[in-house]
Design an enzyme around this catalytic site. Structure first.
Site, PDB file in Angstrom:
ATOM      1  CG  ASP A 159     -28.825  11.628  -7.211  1.00 58.96           C
ATOM      2  OD1 ASP A 159     -28.072  10.877  -7.845  1.00 58.96           O
ATOM      3  OD2 ASP A 159     -30.064  11.660  -7.390  1.00 58.96           O
ATOM      4  CG  HIS A 187     -32.171   9.962 -10.061  1.00 57.23           C
ATOM      5  ND1 HIS A 187     -31.012   9.945  -9.337  1.00 57.23           N
ATOM      6  CD2 HIS A 187     -32.255   8.733 -10.618  1.00 57.23           C
ATOM      7  CE1 HIS A 187     -30.423   8.770  -9.449  1.00 57.23           C
ATOM      8  NE2 HIS A 187     -31.159   8.009 -10.230  1.00 57.23           N
TER       9      HIS A 187
HETATM   10  P1  NDP Z   1     -32.392  -3.020  -9.956  1.00 59.55           P
HETATM   11  O1  NDP Z   1     -33.075  -3.550  -8.754  1.00 59.55           O
HETATM   12  O2  NDP Z   1     -30.911  -2.925  -9.956  1.00 59.55           O
HETATM   13  O3  NDP Z   1     -32.956  -1.579 -10.345  1.00 59.55           O
HETATM   14  C1  NDP Z   1     -34.336  -1.299 -10.331  1.00 59.55           C
HETATM   15  C2  NDP Z   1     -34.593   0.097 -10.799  1.00 59.55           C
HETATM   16  O4  NDP Z   1     -34.008   1.028  -9.912  1.00 59.55           O
HETATM   17  C3  NDP Z   1     -34.049   0.432 -12.186  1.00 59.55           C
HETATM   18  O5  NDP Z   1     -35.025   1.184 -12.873  1.00 59.55           O
HETATM   19  C4  NDP Z   1     -32.863   1.285 -11.875  1.00 59.55           C
HETATM   20  O6  NDP Z   1     -32.623   2.239 -12.875  1.00 59.55           O
HETATM   21  C5  NDP Z   1     -33.350   2.012 -10.668  1.00 59.55           C
HETATM   22  N1  NDP Z   1     -32.335   2.754  -9.931  1.00 59.55           N
HETATM   23  C6  NDP Z   1     -32.525   3.958  -9.353  1.00 59.55           C
HETATM   24  N2  NDP Z   1     -31.441   4.400  -8.772  1.00 59.55           N
HETATM   25  C7  NDP Z   1     -30.515   3.481  -8.968  1.00 59.55           C
HETATM   26  C8  NDP Z   1     -29.161   3.384  -8.609  1.00 59.55           C
HETATM   27  N3  NDP Z   1     -28.553   4.318  -7.952  1.00 59.55           N
HETATM   28  N4  NDP Z   1     -28.484   2.296  -8.933  1.00 59.55           N
HETATM   29  C9  NDP Z   1     -29.085   1.335  -9.630  1.00 59.55           C
HETATM   30  N5  NDP Z   1     -30.365   1.374 -10.011  1.00 59.55           N
HETATM   31  C10 NDP Z   1     -31.066   2.433  -9.698  1.00 59.55           C
HETATM   32  O7  NDP Z   1     -32.836  -3.831 -11.248  1.00 59.55           O
HETATM   33  P2  NDP Z   1     -33.030  -5.376 -11.471  1.00 59.55           P
HETATM   34  O8  NDP Z   1     -33.099  -5.539 -12.942  1.00 59.55           O
HETATM   35  O9  NDP Z   1     -32.111  -6.177 -10.645  1.00 59.55           O
HETATM   36  O10 NDP Z   1     -34.461  -5.649 -10.861  1.00 59.55           O
HETATM   37  C11 NDP Z   1     -35.604  -5.073 -11.366  1.00 59.55           C
HETATM   38  C12 NDP Z   1     -36.753  -5.982 -10.972  1.00 59.55           C
HETATM   39  O11 NDP Z   1     -37.944  -5.295 -11.261  1.00 59.55           O
HETATM   40  C13 NDP Z   1     -36.778  -7.300 -11.736  1.00 59.55           C
HETATM   41  O12 NDP Z   1     -36.924  -8.348 -10.800  1.00 59.55           O
HETATM   42  C14 NDP Z   1     -38.041  -7.169 -12.609  1.00 59.55           C
HETATM   43  O13 NDP Z   1     -38.710  -8.398 -12.769  1.00 59.55           O
HETATM   44  C15 NDP Z   1     -38.844  -6.223 -11.775  1.00 59.55           C
HETATM   45  N6  NDP Z   1     -39.895  -5.473 -12.451  1.00 59.55           N
HETATM   46  C16 NDP Z   1     -41.103  -5.473 -11.816  1.00 59.55           C
HETATM   47  C17 NDP Z   1     -42.154  -4.792 -12.329  1.00 59.55           C
HETATM   48  C18 NDP Z   1     -43.418  -4.831 -11.595  1.00 59.55           C
HETATM   49  O14 NDP Z   1     -43.415  -5.127 -10.402  1.00 59.55           O
HETATM   50  N7  NDP Z   1     -44.527  -4.535 -12.227  1.00 59.55           N
HETATM   51  C19 NDP Z   1     -42.038  -4.047 -13.587  1.00 59.55           C
HETATM   52  C20 NDP Z   1     -40.719  -4.055 -14.151  1.00 59.55           C
HETATM   53  C21 NDP Z   1     -39.681  -4.757 -13.582  1.00 59.55           C
HETATM   54  P3  NDP Z   1     -31.586   2.002 -14.095  1.00 59.55           P
HETATM   55  O15 NDP Z   1     -32.275   1.040 -15.009  1.00 59.55           O
HETATM   56  O16 NDP Z   1     -31.430   3.353 -14.667  1.00 59.55           O
HETATM   57  O17 NDP Z   1     -30.346   1.444 -13.462  1.00 59.55           O
END
Ligand code: NDP
Length: 328
Positions: A159, A187
């Site tokens: 931001d 945020h």
């Molecule tokens: P991303 O990598 O695109 O995003 C991950 C997180 O970052 C989301 O919560 C997202 O929020 C957040 N975020 C913060 N700022 C931003 C921004 N400016 N733009 C976009 N996102 C932002 O998500 P993916 O789905 O590609 O990947 C998530 C991964 O996490 C998956 O591989 C999943 O398996 C993994 N995962 C792992 C966990 C663990 O290790 N225990 C638990 C849960 C998931 P928002 O949703 O609001 O966009």
């Protein structure tokens, strides 16, 4: 030769993870002379994809990268870790209520906070990127009573960076001429990007801009809704810019802010500026020697105060909601 710094990334197989890991391994997170070991935490079904990313990391032959571990066990992922980037989170899906979202993320961030408490290195620094980032950070922090609360931070640097560029464009200067901008609060769409103490080439930004309509109707909404605008344009959420901000956040935390400037970080409030103690809220901070301090003594005008109040009230509500769910 230096001992490698252990860096844990959760959600390592996701979009942000993909944009983040190569930059960490190349030395941009901590410095060009700091070797790193990567720990990738993923949920079990995403382990294979994380292995694919690790293969690509291997194929870069990064001189600073001293090892990669991949696991679905937080106790392993955070063992001896020095820097933890909590990126993986449960996204809000259609029809999901806020309570459901907070509960699903509590199921992720509470055990991670406990694992950090029990296993991380004494100098652990945590950055929460996964949304709702401030409250996820609060949940993790509350589950780690043996770790100083100020080691848990939430990312508002994206931001901040977005606001810097918008202000530079409006005033026709290079981004490097913008100083002392602040993101206050959560945020989320209620965040408040404050230019009243910012400088444009050494002059007060609000005076240079001198356009309250632009401030209220263009600047603030553009910064706050930028994420949605990028989804609309790209057909996918921002990932490289979010990863870049995570790099900036940690690099600044570790290596310090420049003289005459500050940055924005979501940190545990000490009650400064009337933000209730314990909330994880964004403040103007300076950093030095791996520690940060809230910039004190800024005069907050009515325009700013009313906006800060809205965002801080949202954080209070989120805290009440996770309290009611027994997550903190
Ligand atoms: P991303 O990598 O695109 O995003 C991950 C997180 O970052 C989301 O919560 C997202 O929020 C957040 N975020 C913060 N700022 C931003 C921004 N400016 N733009 C976009 N996102 C932002 O998500 P993916 O789905 O590609 O990947 C998530 C991964 O996490 C998956 O591989 C999943 O398996 C993994 N995962 C792992 C966990 C663990 O290790 N225990 C638990 C849960 C998931 P928002 O949703 O609001 O966009």
């Amino acid at each position: 030769t230096r001992t490698p710094v252990n860096v844990t990334v959760t959600g390592a197989a996701g979009q942000i993870g993909y944009a983040l890991l190569f930059r960490i391994a190349s030395g941009q997170l901590l410095g060009a002379d700091v070797p790193v070991k990567l720990r990738l935490l993923e949920i079990t079904p995403a382990l294979k994809a994380a292995e694919g990313t690790a293969m690509e990391l291997d194929d870069c032959a990064f001189p600073l990268l001293k090892g990669i571990d991949i696991t679905d066990d937080p106790n392993v992922a955070f063992d001896g870790t020095n820097v933890a980037l909590l990126v993986g989170a449960r996204p809000r899906t259609k029809g999901m209520e806020r309570g459901d979202l907070l509960e699903a993320n509590g199921g992720i961030f509470k055990p991670q906070g406990k694992a950090i408490n029990d296993h991380a290195a004494d100098d652990i620094k945590v950055l929460v990127v996964g949304n709702p980032a401030n409250t996820n950070a609060l949940i993790a922090q509350a589950a780690a009573p043996d770790v100083p609360a100020d080691r848990f931070t939430a990312m508002t640097r994206l931001d901040h960076n977005r606001a810097v560029t918008q202000l530079a464009k409006k005033t026709g200067v290079a981004v490097s001429e913008i100083r002392k901008l602040t993101i206050w609060g959560n945020h989320s769409a209620t965040q408040y990007p404050d230019i009243f103490h910012a400088e444009v080439a050494g002059k007060n930004a609000a005076e240079v801009v001198n356009d309250e309509k632009w401030l209220a109707e263009e600047f603030i909404p553009t910064v706050a809704k930028r994420g949605a605008a990028i989804i609309e344009a790209r057909g996918a959420s921002s990932a490289a810019s979010a990863a870049n901000a995570a790099i900036d956040h940690v690099y600044t935390w570790v290596n310090g802010t420049k003289e005459g400037d500050w940055t924005s970080m979501g940190i545990v409030s000490d009650g400064s500026y009337g933000v209730p103690e314990g909330l994880i809220s964004s403040f103007p901070v300076t950093t030095k020697d791996g520690k940060f301090e809230i910039v004190q003594g800024l005069e907050i005008n009515e325009f700013s105060q009313s906006r800060i109040d809205v965002s801080v009230n949202e954080l209070k509500e989120e805290r009440e909601a996770v309290r009611a769910l027994g997550l903190i």
